[in-house]
Design a protein around this motif. Structure first.
Motif, PDB file in Angstrom:
ATOM      1  N   VAL A 140       1.156  -5.346  -3.122  1.00 29.90           N
ATOM      2  CA  VAL A 140       1.934  -4.972  -1.946  1.00 29.90           C
ATOM      3  C   VAL A 140       2.999  -6.036  -1.707  1.00 29.90           C
ATOM      4  CG1 VAL A 140       1.806  -4.363   0.506  1.00 29.90           C
ATOM      5  CG2 VAL A 140      -0.156  -3.928  -0.988  1.00 29.90           C
ATOM      6  N   HIS A 141       4.188  -5.615  -1.247  1.00 36.22           N
ATOM      7  CA  HIS A 141       5.242  -6.587  -0.993  1.00 36.22           C
ATOM      8  C   HIS A 141       4.814  -7.561   0.105  1.00 36.22           C
ATOM      9  CE1 HIS A 141       7.149  -5.570   2.928  1.00 36.22           C
ATOM     10  NE2 HIS A 141       6.673  -4.367   2.696  1.00 36.22           N
ATOM     11  N   ARG A 153       7.287 -11.514  -4.386  1.00 37.56           N
ATOM     12  CA  ARG A 153       6.189 -12.322  -3.862  1.00 37.56           C
ATOM     13  C   ARG A 153       5.155 -11.327  -3.361  1.00 37.56           C
ATOM     14  NH1 ARG A 153       8.120 -16.892   0.097  1.00 37.56           N
ATOM     15  NH2 ARG A 153       5.872 -17.238   0.071  1.00 37.56           N
ATOM     16  N   LEU A 154       4.210 -11.032  -4.226  1.00 34.54           N
ATOM     17  CA  LEU A 154       3.324  -9.897  -4.004  1.00 34.54           C
ATOM     18  C   LEU A 154       1.958 -10.324  -3.502  1.00 34.54           C
ATOM     19  CD1 LEU A 154       4.212  -8.008  -7.295  1.00 34.54           C
ATOM     20  CD2 LEU A 154       4.935  -7.378  -4.996  1.00 34.54           C
ATOM     21  N   GLN A 155       1.365  -9.468  -2.681  1.00 40.07           N
ATOM     22  CA  GLN A 155       0.001  -9.628  -2.229  1.00 40.07           C
ATOM     23  C   GLN A 155      -0.890  -8.678  -3.020  1.00 40.07           C
ATOM     24  OE1 GLN A 155       0.889  -8.665   1.930  1.00 40.07           O
ATOM     25  NE2 GLN A 155       0.409 -10.761   2.491  1.00 40.07           N
ATOM     26  N   ARG A 156      -1.980  -9.205  -3.562  1.00 31.04           N
ATOM     27  CA  ARG A 156      -2.949  -8.369  -4.273  1.00 31.04           C
ATOM     28  C   ARG A 156      -4.072  -8.009  -3.314  1.00 31.04           C
ATOM     29  NH1 ARG A 156      -7.750  -9.003  -7.452  1.00 31.04           N
ATOM     30  NH2 ARG A 156      -7.849  -7.410  -9.106  1.00 31.04           N
ATOM     31  N   VAL A 157      -4.322  -6.711  -3.171  1.00 34.35           N
ATOM     32  CA  VAL A 157      -5.367  -6.215  -2.278  1.00 34.35           C
ATOM     33  C   VAL A 157      -6.440  -5.556  -3.140  1.00 34.35           C
ATOM     34  CG1 VAL A 157      -5.888  -4.848  -0.231  1.00 34.35           C
ATOM     35  CG2 VAL A 157      -3.590  -5.789  -0.536  1.00 34.35           C
ATOM     36  N   SER A 158      -7.677  -6.019  -3.007  1.00 33.88           N
ATOM     37  CA  SER A 158      -8.771  -5.508  -3.840  1.00 33.88           C
ATOM     38  C   SER A 158     -10.055  -5.473  -3.020  1.00 33.88           C
ATOM     39  CB  SER A 158      -8.952  -6.388  -5.080  1.00 33.88           C
ATOM     40  OG  SER A 158      -9.251  -7.729  -4.694  1.00 33.88           O
ATOM     41  N   GLY A 159     -11.148  -5.058  -3.664  1.00 38.18           N
ATOM     42  CA  GLY A 159     -12.450  -5.045  -3.009  1.00 38.18           C
ATOM     43  C   GLY A 159     -12.885  -3.656  -2.579  1.00 38.18           C
ATOM     44  N   TYR A 160     -13.598  -3.597  -1.451  1.00 38.21           N
ATOM     45  CA  TYR A 160     -14.135  -2.349  -0.912  1.00 38.21           C
ATOM     46  C   TYR A 160     -13.695  -2.192   0.544  1.00 38.21           C
ATOM     47  CZ  TYR A 160     -17.364  -2.514  -4.898  1.00 38.21           C
ATOM     48  OH  TYR A 160     -17.904  -2.561  -6.150  1.00 38.21           O
ATOM     49  N   GLY A 161     -13.454  -0.940   0.944  1.00 37.38           N
ATOM     50  CA  GLY A 161     -13.152  -0.675   2.342  1.00 37.38           C
ATOM     51  C   GLY A 161     -11.808  -0.010   2.530  1.00 37.38           C
ATOM     52  N   HIS A 194      13.060  -2.771  -2.779  1.00 38.94           N
ATOM     53  CA  HIS A 194      12.615  -1.410  -2.463  1.00 38.94           C
ATOM     54  C   HIS A 194      11.233  -1.098  -3.042  1.00 38.94           C
ATOM     55  CE1 HIS A 194      16.224  -0.002  -0.438  1.00 38.94           C
ATOM     56  NE2 HIS A 194      16.929  -0.653  -1.336  1.00 38.94           N
ATOM     57  N   VAL A 195      10.645  -2.047  -3.759  1.00 35.74           N
ATOM     58  CA  VAL A 195       9.286  -1.858  -4.259  1.00 35.74           C
ATOM     59  C   VAL A 195       8.329  -2.179  -3.122  1.00 35.74           C
ATOM     60  CG1 VAL A 195       7.573  -2.561  -5.954  1.00 35.74           C
ATOM     61  CG2 VAL A 195       9.980  -2.453  -6.605  1.00 35.74           C
ATOM     62  N   GLY A 196       7.741  -1.143  -2.514  1.00 33.16           N
ATOM     63  CA  GLY A 196       6.832  -1.355  -1.397  1.00 33.16           C
ATOM     64  C   GLY A 196       5.448  -1.774  -1.844  1.00 33.16           C
ATOM     65  N   MET A 197       4.853  -1.009  -2.753  1.00 35.56           N
ATOM     66  CA  MET A 197       3.542  -1.327  -3.318  1.00 35.56           C
ATOM     67  C   MET A 197       3.312  -0.455  -4.539  1.00 35.56           C
ATOM     68  SD  MET A 197       0.866   0.451  -0.603  1.00 35.56           S
ATOM     69  CE  MET A 197      -0.566   0.274  -1.665  1.00 35.56           C
ATOM     70  N   PHE A 198       2.319  -0.826  -5.340  1.00 38.92           N
ATOM     71  CA  PHE A 198       1.975  -0.020  -6.501  1.00 38.92           C
ATOM     72  C   PHE A 198       0.567  -0.340  -6.959  1.00 38.92           C
ATOM     73  CE2 PHE A 198       4.477  -3.691  -7.798  1.00 38.92           C
ATOM     74  CZ  PHE A 198       3.712  -4.295  -8.794  1.00 38.92           C
ATOM     75  N   GLU A 199      -0.040   0.615  -7.669  1.00 37.04           N
ATOM     76  CA  GLU A 199      -1.360   0.381  -8.233  1.00 37.04           C
ATOM     77  C   GLU A 199      -1.267  -0.683  -9.320  1.00 37.04           C
ATOM     78  OE1 GLU A 199      -3.356   4.802  -7.593  1.00 37.04           O
ATOM     79  OE2 GLU A 199      -2.539   4.241  -9.564  1.00 37.04           O
ATOM     80  N   GLU A 200      -2.333  -1.460  -9.452  1.00 34.80           N
ATOM     81  CA  GLU A 200      -2.289  -2.577 -10.394  1.00 34.80           C
ATOM     82  C   GLU A 200      -2.217  -2.107 -11.845  1.00 34.80           C
ATOM     83  OE1 GLU A 200      -4.164  -7.030 -10.437  1.00 34.80           O
ATOM     84  OE2 GLU A 200      -5.549  -5.360 -10.175  1.00 34.80           O
ATOM     85  N   SER A 201      -2.511  -0.852 -12.094  1.00 31.55           N
ATOM     86  CA  SER A 201      -2.377  -0.318 -13.454  1.00 31.55           C
ATOM     87  C   SER A 201      -0.914  -0.215 -13.882  1.00 31.55           C
ATOM     88  CB  SER A 201      -3.030   1.064 -13.545  1.00 31.55           C
ATOM     89  OG  SER A 201      -2.432   1.963 -12.617  1.00 31.55           O
ATOM     90  N   VAL A 202       0.006  -0.251 -12.920  1.00 34.04           N
ATOM     91  CA  VAL A 202       1.433  -0.191 -13.235  1.00 34.04           C
ATOM     92  C   VAL A 202       1.897  -1.564 -13.712  1.00 34.04           C
ATOM     93  CG1 VAL A 202       3.746   0.153 -12.271  1.00 34.04           C
ATOM     94  CG2 VAL A 202       1.863   1.649 -11.583  1.00 34.04           C
ATOM     95  N   ILE A 247       3.310   4.531  -7.395  1.00 35.65           N
ATOM     96  CA  ILE A 247       4.159   3.541  -6.757  1.00 35.65           C
ATOM     97  C   ILE A 247       4.629   4.079  -5.414  1.00 35.65           C
ATOM     98  CG2 ILE A 247       4.919   2.563  -8.961  1.00 35.65           C
ATOM     99  CD1 ILE A 247       7.546   4.074  -8.651  1.00 35.65           C
ATOM    100  N   TRP A 248       4.859   3.169  -4.464  1.00 36.90           N
ATOM    101  CA  TRP A 248       5.387   3.497  -3.143  1.00 36.90           C
ATOM    102  C   TRP A 248       6.712   2.753  -2.990  1.00 36.90           C
ATOM    103  CZ3 TRP A 248       0.385   3.209  -4.389  1.00 36.90           C
ATOM    104  CH2 TRP A 248      -0.529   4.122  -3.824  1.00 36.90           C
TER     105      TRP A 248
END
Length: 231
Positions: free
Chosen positions: A101-102, A134-142, A169-177, A208-209
């Protein structure tokens, strides 16, 4: 826990917590709450503990501290209003899929959500991507929530499918991208095109978002009016 997102381009996220339920958010995100919600500022929120975890989160664009909200003795309400015109989205984590996520996109998450620095797969992305990478990685459960600017365009990339996007303009994307930085062709395009030297190249598979409004573009559009108001 119940949640509701109200509004159009200036939305607000409302979360109803049952006694004992908790939510962690970036500091400064709270808009209003009921008295039964207590808050605690900590360095160990969002799956990180200690100074190293907090520094990793800060390098990704968050803060050294997070705020933990808990419903004490009775149900309570929390609200997080958007800070710029855009949209708030809710996402579910199952322990297998992660997102990047951005830097200003993460709002809050439930227990089990981990927020950390999203390391670049390629050195070029880190060196030339600018603040957009400068990306934030979001993972885990919930469950977690993001705020993206302007309208949001979701696109599912097939394996090997590519798209070139201005980094902001890159808002967020799955880590597989997979992502990399590509240089605009032609000296004239670079010097006079007004689009910068680099574009982000995203390669599928994955979702991607893309966000239509960025903070620098919003600030640039307002700058002439702010200058004239001071004059």
């Amino acid at each position: 826990m119940e949640t509701k997102i109200d509004g159009g381009i200036l939305p607000v996220l409302r979360v109803w917590l049952q006694p004992g339920e908790r939510l962690v958010a970036e500091t400064g995100e709270l808009s209003w709450k009921s008295p039964h919600i207590t808050l605690h500022t900590t360095m160990s929120g969002a799956g990180n503990s200690g100074i190293l975890g907090a520094v990793s989160r800060a390098l990704a664009g968050g803060g050294l501290f997070m705020t933990e909200y808990v419903a004490e003795g009775a149900p309570g309400l929390l609200a997080f209003a958007a800070k710029m015109p855009g949209h708030i989205h809710e996402h579910t984590l199952d322990g297998h899929r992660s997102y990047l996520v951005h830097r200003h996109g993460f709002i809050a998450g439930t227990d089990g959500v981990k927020l950390e620095l999203g390391f670049q797969r390629r050195l070029g992305a880190g060196l030339f991507g600018g603040d957009g990478f400068r990306l934030q990685r979001v993972s885990g459960y919930g469950t977690f929530w993001t705020e993206l600017g302007g309208e949001v365009v979701m696109h599912d990339l097939a394996p090997g499918e590519q798209i070139d996007v201005h980094p902001g303009h890159v808002g967020m994307f799955e880590e597989s991208v997979q992502f990399d930085i590509t240089m605009l062709p032609g000296i004239r395009n670079k010097l006079f095109g007004g689009d910068g030297f680099f574009l982000a190249r995203l390669t599928g598979p994955g979702r991607i978002w893309l966000q239509t409004l960025t903070l620098p573009n919003l600030a640039g559009a307002l700058a002439p009016f702010l200058a004239s108001a001071k004059a």
